[in-house]
Design an enzyme around this catalytic site. Structure first.
Site, PDB file in Angstrom:
ATOM      1  CD  GLU A 254      23.242  40.788 -17.696  1.00  0.00           C
ATOM      2  OE1 GLU A 254      22.297  40.959 -16.944  1.00  0.00           O
ATOM      3  OE2 GLU A 254      23.458  40.751 -18.640  1.00  0.00           O
ATOM      4  CE  LYS A 256      17.802  36.587  -9.002  1.00  0.00           C
ATOM      5  NZ  LYS A 256      16.939  37.259  -8.599  1.00  0.00           N
ATOM      6  NE  ARG A 261      12.781  41.377 -16.320  1.00  0.00           N
ATOM      7  CZ  ARG A 261      12.813  40.122 -16.911  1.00  0.00           C
ATOM      8  NH1 ARG A 261      12.495  38.948 -15.770  1.00  0.00           N
ATOM      9  NH2 ARG A 261      13.442  39.708 -18.068  1.00  0.00           N
ATOM     10  NE  ARG A 276       8.097  38.077 -13.690  1.00  0.00           N
ATOM     11  CZ  ARG A 276       7.357  37.352 -14.504  1.00  0.00           C
ATOM     12  NH1 ARG A 276       6.352  38.072 -15.178  1.00  0.00           N
ATOM     13  NH2 ARG A 276       7.334  36.083 -14.564  1.00  0.00           N
ATOM     14  CD  GLU A 306      15.173  43.260 -10.723  1.00  0.00           C
ATOM     15  OE1 GLU A 306      14.487  42.873 -11.586  1.00  0.00           O
ATOM     16  OE2 GLU A 306      14.809  42.958  -9.595  1.00  0.00           O
ATOM     17  NE  ARG A 422      10.393  29.944 -14.003  1.00  0.00           N
ATOM     18  CZ  ARG A 422      10.474  30.841 -13.270  1.00  0.00           C
ATOM     19  NH1 ARG A 422      11.742  31.164 -12.762  1.00  0.00           N
ATOM     20  NH2 ARG A 422       9.398  31.685 -13.012  1.00  0.00           N
ATOM     21  CE  LYS A 428      15.957  31.664  -9.856  1.00  0.00           C
ATOM     22  NZ  LYS A 428      14.667  32.176  -9.650  1.00  0.00           N
TER      23      LYS A 428
HETATM   24  P1  AMP Z   1      13.888  35.210  -9.566  1.00  0.00           P
HETATM   25  O1  AMP Z   1      12.811  36.522  -9.251  1.00  0.00           O
HETATM   26  O2  AMP Z   1      14.686  34.734  -8.304  1.00  0.00           O
HETATM   27  O3  AMP Z   1      13.374  34.213 -10.352  1.00  0.00           O
HETATM   28  O4  AMP Z   1      14.930  35.913 -10.465  1.00  0.00           O
HETATM   29  C1  AMP Z   1      14.854  36.282 -11.579  1.00  0.00           C
HETATM   30  C2  AMP Z   1      14.535  38.048 -11.384  1.00  0.00           C
HETATM   31  O5  AMP Z   1      15.873  38.685 -11.366  1.00  0.00           O
HETATM   32  C3  AMP Z   1      14.311  38.642 -12.965  1.00  0.00           C
HETATM   33  O6  AMP Z   1      12.767  38.446 -13.025  1.00  0.00           O
HETATM   34  C4  AMP Z   1      14.652  40.131 -12.591  1.00  0.00           C
HETATM   35  O7  AMP Z   1      13.470  40.704 -12.071  1.00  0.00           O
HETATM   36  C5  AMP Z   1      15.740  39.943 -11.561  1.00  0.00           C
HETATM   37  N1  AMP Z   1      17.173  40.488 -11.872  1.00  0.00           N
HETATM   38  C6  AMP Z   1      17.969  41.265 -11.242  1.00  0.00           C
HETATM   39  N2  AMP Z   1      18.912  41.646 -12.072  1.00  0.00           N
HETATM   40  C7  AMP Z   1      18.848  40.845 -13.314  1.00  0.00           C
HETATM   41  C8  AMP Z   1      19.568  40.865 -14.395  1.00  0.00           C
HETATM   42  N3  AMP Z   1      20.830  41.354 -14.507  1.00  0.00           N
HETATM   43  N4  AMP Z   1      19.076  40.202 -15.416  1.00  0.00           N
HETATM   44  C9  AMP Z   1      17.952  39.605 -15.273  1.00  0.00           C
HETATM   45  N5  AMP Z   1      17.165  39.861 -14.240  1.00  0.00           N
HETATM   46  C10 AMP Z   1      17.432  40.538 -13.261  1.00  0.00           C
END
Ligand code: AMP
Length: 564
Positions: A254, A256, A261, A276, A306, A422, A428
């Protein structure tokens, strides 16, 4: 009815205990001893919480209010209180000292009340509730008055813990892990069952009372509930795409999205949105509420997505713009016009009374697509491709970046939804050197022109074993005057203590920090320091669970050495 004195005595013993097994049995003993009504309160108190994390209730006591209440109760001046803070370095010890020595002979311990008055745990909680409900004009005075009541009713043993609880910083080293194990031990319920109950309810107080009343069977029956937000599932960094694919075979890919969130709870026409950090942001996002009402076809549902702020071309706008929307309390409709949002929904945890978290992602996606109509410009189900083809994944990655988003998510199609976890099931991939999400634990007042601003911020990572935050350095450069004044206002409610120019802050705000390099260092307790740290964003959307762990810093340090 258990007295607060008994709670304070238990805290004192726990504070002096270091082994987590011993601490667990002390907490178990405490939980076992109190009444059913007191149990949820004590469960939260012992972790330094007044209300459960999912609740929108907040006590709202900062250093200013606490110092004023201590000053009024002791007959000392606020200045004198601040001096004691500087000497003791601890708000609890300050309260004990200030209220114990009374220069003017007025309010010594228990002076307002007769000898017979003994504070109960519930009475302290009810006062905190009253404090949290105070609003509008006169709320500050009401908060001070209620704290004063508590300080004047309390004995020397109690005041320190009342002061620490008021700022939700109990400092006895008890975190969720210990409380979870203590509930299991006290009420004879397997730890995994307690853990799952916690995951679904997000409330250890509720888990404890359920365990006490109905044992394993009752705790096993705890379930998701509408309007009680659960913790969000979290993502990890991909080691390499190849390794991931050889691990899980096919992956669900998917975009990102570069946004913030949102967890959506739909109960008929009642829509609630949570950030969040599990704050209720429904009133700030009326456009999203309307779209969910219209285009999510389900009697009840809990969804995950998101929110992205978009410009005229549909590209994501600066992250700060989304936060403007999330924080907005007034003129929400005009701000919605100014900064339109889209909501990309990527998961579903609950549908028409059924908990879906144990269903595999593919099944959840099928149900999600079945209930969200994509005919709106505001909400849509995020596109997902299931593949093991590296080239295809790289194409999706480039497309996501071209559209201005952060990269891709690589999910295990067979995985459950794991609240608050996590793990490897969500990975990611982003192009840039990872930034670090660190919590701000302190600050310093500036110099010269900037004396009234907090200018330098102490950062920390998390040690999951002890539950403590370990300093990794400071970020001091690159702030504009405007930002400095904004941050000073933001942090002034979080001051726990001040001593000279140094300020200790309640760990709450997360800074996303870019840096040149991670170095080993004996200057900071974490054992690491950052070279050239600079602030990328204030991550108001993130919570303490997102704070980088010491393990992750170690990993990044090693990786960096391998690369160089
Ligand atoms: P990070 O903030 O870098 O740890 O990345 C995780 C965050 O990416 C999640 O908490 C979401 O807020 C965001 N996110 C964006 N797109 C997606 C998606 N398709 N699936 C899950 N999380 C996503």
């Amino acid at each position: 009815m258990t007295s607060f004195k008994e709670f304070a005595q238990a805290c004192e013993v726990i504070e002096e205990t270091s082994g987590s097994l011993d601490m667990t049995s002390l907490v178990a003993e405490l939980l076992d001893r109190v009444s059913l009504e007191e149990l949820p309160v004590v469960t939260h108190f012992v972790m330094g919480e007044v209300f459960p994390a999912w609740s929108s209730e907040e006590i709202g006591v900062g250093a200013g209010i606490l110092y004023a209440a201590l000053a009024k109760s002791s007959g000392l001046s606020v200045n004198e209180i601040e001096n004691i803070v500087k000497e003791t370095g601890d708000i609890g010890k300050t309260a004990v000292r200030a209220l114990g020595k009374n220069s003017k002979g007025q309010a010594t311990f228990s002076s307002f009340f007769t000898e017979a008055h003994e504070l109960s745990i519930l009475e302290v909680f009810q006062r905190f509730q009253t404090i949290s409900k105070a609003s509008g004009k006169g709320s500050q005075a009401a908060r001070i008055k209620n704290l004063q009541y508590l300080f004047n009713s309390a004995s020397a043993e109690e005041v320190g813990y009342i002061a620490r609880l008021a700022v939700e910083d109990l400092r006895i080293g008890v975190g969720e892990g210990i409380v979870r194990d203590a509930i299991a031990a006290a009420f004879n319920v397997p730890v995994e069952v307690v853990e799952r109950g916690f995951m679904l309810t997000n409330d250890l107080g509720l888990v404890a009372t359920t365990a006490k009343q109905g044992g394993t069977e009752a705790v096993s029956e705890l379930d998701l509930q509408l309007d009680r937000p659960i913790r969000m599932m979290l993502a990890q960094i991909t080691p390499t795409l190849e390794a991931t694919l050889s691990d899980i075979g096919e992956a669900a890919i998917e975009w990102k999205f570069d946004g913030a969130r949102v967890q959506i709870h739909k109960d008929g026409d009642k829509i609630k949105l949570y950030s969040r950090r599990l704050e209720d942001i429904s009133n700030s996002l009326p456009d999203i509420v309307e779209s969910v009402k219209k285009y999510v076809h389900a009697d009840s549902a809990i969804l995950d997505g998101e929110a992205v702020a978009i410009d005229e071309e549909g590209h994501p706008r600066a992250f700060q713009d989304i936060l403007k929307r999330f924080r907005r309390k007034y003129d929400v409709h005009s701000t919605a016009k100014e900064i339109p949002l889209t909501l990309n929904i990527f998961d579903i945890m609950y549908l028409n009374g059924k908990n879906l978290i144990d269903e595999p992602l593919v099944k959840r996606r099928e149900l999600l697509s079945g209930c969200v109509e994509n005919s709106d410009s505001i909400i849509q189900v995020d596109k997902q491709v299931i593949t093991s083809d590296l080239e295809k994944i790289n194409t999706i990655y480039s497309e996501a970046l071209k559209a201005g988003h952060e990269g891709i998510m690589i999910k295990n199609p067979q995985s459950p939804y794991s609240p608050g976890k996590r793990g490897k099931n969500w990975l990611k991939k982003k192009p840039v050197m990872e930034t670090l999400d660190l919590v701000v634990i302190g600050a310093e007042w500036g110099y010269g022109r900037r004396t009234s601003f907090m200018g330098s911020y102490a950062l920390a990572c998390h040690d999951p074993e002890t539950g403590r935050f370990l300093p990794v350095g400071k970020v001091a450069t690159g702030f504009s005057d405007e930002q400095l004044s904004e941050f000073t206002a933001l942090f002034s409610d979080l001051i726990i203590m001040e001593s000279g120019k140094k300020i200790e802050l309640k760990p709450e705000v997360i800074f996303e920090i870019a840096f040149e390099e991670i170095q080993k260092s004996t200057n900071y307790e974490s054992g690491y320091a950052l070279r050239f740290p600079r602030l990328v964003n204030v991550r108001d959307d993130k919570s303490l669970e997102d704070v980088e762990t010491i393990g992750r810093l170690e990993e990044m340090y090693k990786l960096q050495r391998e690369r160089s």
